[in-house]
Scaffold this motif. Structure first.
Motif, short mmCIF file in Angstrom:
data_model
loop_
_atom_site.label_atom_id
_atom_site.label_comp_id
_atom_site.label_asym_id
_atom_site.label_seq_id
_atom_site.Cartn_x
_atom_site.Cartn_y
_atom_site.Cartn_z
N LEU A 114 0.83 -1.21 0.00
CA LEU A 114 0.00 0.00 0.00
C LEU A 114 0.86 1.27 0.00
N ASP A 115 2.11 1.11 0.38
CA ASP A 115 3.03 2.25 0.41
C ASP A 115 4.02 2.18 -0.75
N SER A 116 3.63 1.52 -1.83
CA SER A 116 4.53 1.30 -2.96
C SER A 116 4.74 2.56 -3.79
N SER A 117 5.84 2.59 -4.49
CA SER A 117 6.13 3.68 -5.41
C SER A 117 5.31 3.48 -6.69
N HIS A 118 5.35 4.48 -7.56
CA HIS A 118 4.61 4.40 -8.81
C HIS A 118 5.11 3.22 -9.65
N GLU A 119 6.42 3.03 -9.68
CA GLU A 119 7.00 1.93 -10.45
C GLU A 119 6.57 0.58 -9.90
N GLU A 120 6.49 0.47 -8.59
CA GLU A 120 6.06 -0.80 -7.98
C GLU A 120 4.58 -1.07 -8.24
N ILE A 121 3.77 -0.03 -8.26
CA ILE A 121 2.35 -0.20 -8.59
C ILE A 121 2.20 -0.66 -10.03
N LEU A 122 3.01 -0.10 -10.92
CA LEU A 122 2.99 -0.53 -12.32
C LEU A 122 3.31 -2.02 -12.43
#
Length: 383
Positions: A114-122
């Protein structure tokens, strides 16, 4: 008629063999890509291996489509009535989708995710093989519910596959994130976001549906398979020998990912293996064939297990950290044999347990998956 139906049903075991080959072939592809020293990749032998590896995911997706058609023949009316078969199938698709997202979660911790970066969400929302199969299965299921004519579904799947091949360059010419939310934009974005976007990869699923449908309806399946193998071989040879000219004039550096002729090349390869395995099915019977059949029937299990071993999909420890990417061909070969042996032996054991203790095996699988979900939810962010 009953005898012919029984024989036809028995011979469809070759599709399990096909899926098993693709599943085990996947281990080699992932291990070579991940661990082989780059100096060994600059030669003609590796180029041929690399071309063959390009068919692995194609074959896996193609077989998923073929499997959908075989199930549809038996359960079409049940699907249309939203019966027990429909509910069971939807539960399985939901299970696979959840599993697919768990395999590419940034960290095995909900709070950390839930605290991921934009790249990790991608990465989390990217379209991989399992996601693709689920989305294509849902689209095919919706199509099957909308009509009671199997022939119409067969024709529509052919058209979808062809249309996907030729509109892929257009679909990949724009930035999906500019016109839609991050999801479903990730389903249309190519590498490095999604390795298996809907365009062109969904065409292989629908090609598998159509191929199984035409095969099943053929009066003479041997003649059909021979004709299919000849046509596929001609297409493969033709495109292979003119690929350099096509590469220059068609999409240049994107030729390998979006060019229609390259996608057709891969479809032809899948069709060739499909037809050859049917023609050679009698020779595949025995221990070797049984192992391939087991691998095909437990393809999801092997896919997940080899992914965890090679990519350490869950947790922070990676096999790459210990081995690096500088192994020799002999070392990689030994690694492939070890991983394949472990995955295949445990898959055979699990398959046997499901046959002997079907209800207990189902409960064990459900409890295990729920336990994994609970651990994912409760693990602290520092994991």
């Amino acid at each position: 008629m009953a005898g012919k139906t029984l024989i036809s049903a028995q011979r469809l075991i070759f599709i399990d063999v096909f899926r098993g080959l693709a599943t085990l072939w996947m281990i080699e592809t992932h291990a070579v890509n991940e661990f082989l020293f780059s100096a060994f990749k600059d030669n003609s032998a590796f180029s041929l291996l690399n071309i063959s590896n390009g068919f692995v995911s194609v074959a896996f997706i193609f077989c998923a489509g073929a499997g959908f058609w075989l199930a549809l023949e038996r359960k079409h009316e049940d699907y249309r009535r939203f019966g027990s078969g429909f509910r069971s199938y939807m539960q399985r698709l939901l299970f696979i989708l959840l599993l697919a997202f768990l395999l590419q979660t940034p960290k095995f911790s909900l709070s950390r995710t839930l605290d991921s970066s934009h790249e990790e969400i991608l990465r989390l929302l990217s379209c991989n093989v399992l996601h693709l199969i689920v989305y294509c299965s849902l689209a095919s299921l919706l199509l099957s519910i909308s009509t009671n004519k199997l022939r119409a579904i067969k024709i529509i799947c052919v058209l979808i596959s062809i249309l996907t091949v030729f509109i892929t360059p257009f679909m990949r010419s724009f930035d999906p994130f500019a016109i839609m939310p991050i999801f479903p934009a990730t389903l249309f974005a190519g590498s490095p976001v999604s390795l298996f976007p809907l365009f062109p990869w969904s065409c292989y699923f629908f090609a598998g549906v159509a191929s199984a449908a035409f095969f099943r309806s053929a009066q003479n399946k041997t003649r059909f398979s021979i004709a299919l193998s000849i046509i596929s071989t001609i297409i493969i040879i033709l495109i292979f020998y003119i690929k350099d000219a096509l590469h220059v004039y068609s999409f240049k550096d994107q030729w390998w990912s979006i060019a229609p002729e390259h996608t057709i090349f891969r479809i032809a390869g899948a069709l060739l293996l499909f037809s050859i395995l049917f023609l050679l099915e009698e020779k595949l019977k025995g221990k070797f064939g049984n192992l391939l059949t087991a691998a095909g029937q437990e393809s999801l299990y092997i896919y997940v297990l080899q992914g965890i071993i090679i990519y350490s999909a869950v947790g922070r420890y990676h096999l790459y950290d210990f081995l690096g990417n500088n192994l020799t061909p002999w070392s990689v070969s030994a690694l492939i044999i070890a991983i394949t042996s472990f995955c295949l032996s445990t898959a055979v054991f699990w398959r046997r347990m499901k046959k002997i203790y079907p209800e207990t095996s189902k409960k064990y699988a459900r409890i295990s998956f729920v336990l994994v979900l609970i651990l994912y939810i409760v693990f602290p962010a520092k994991f």
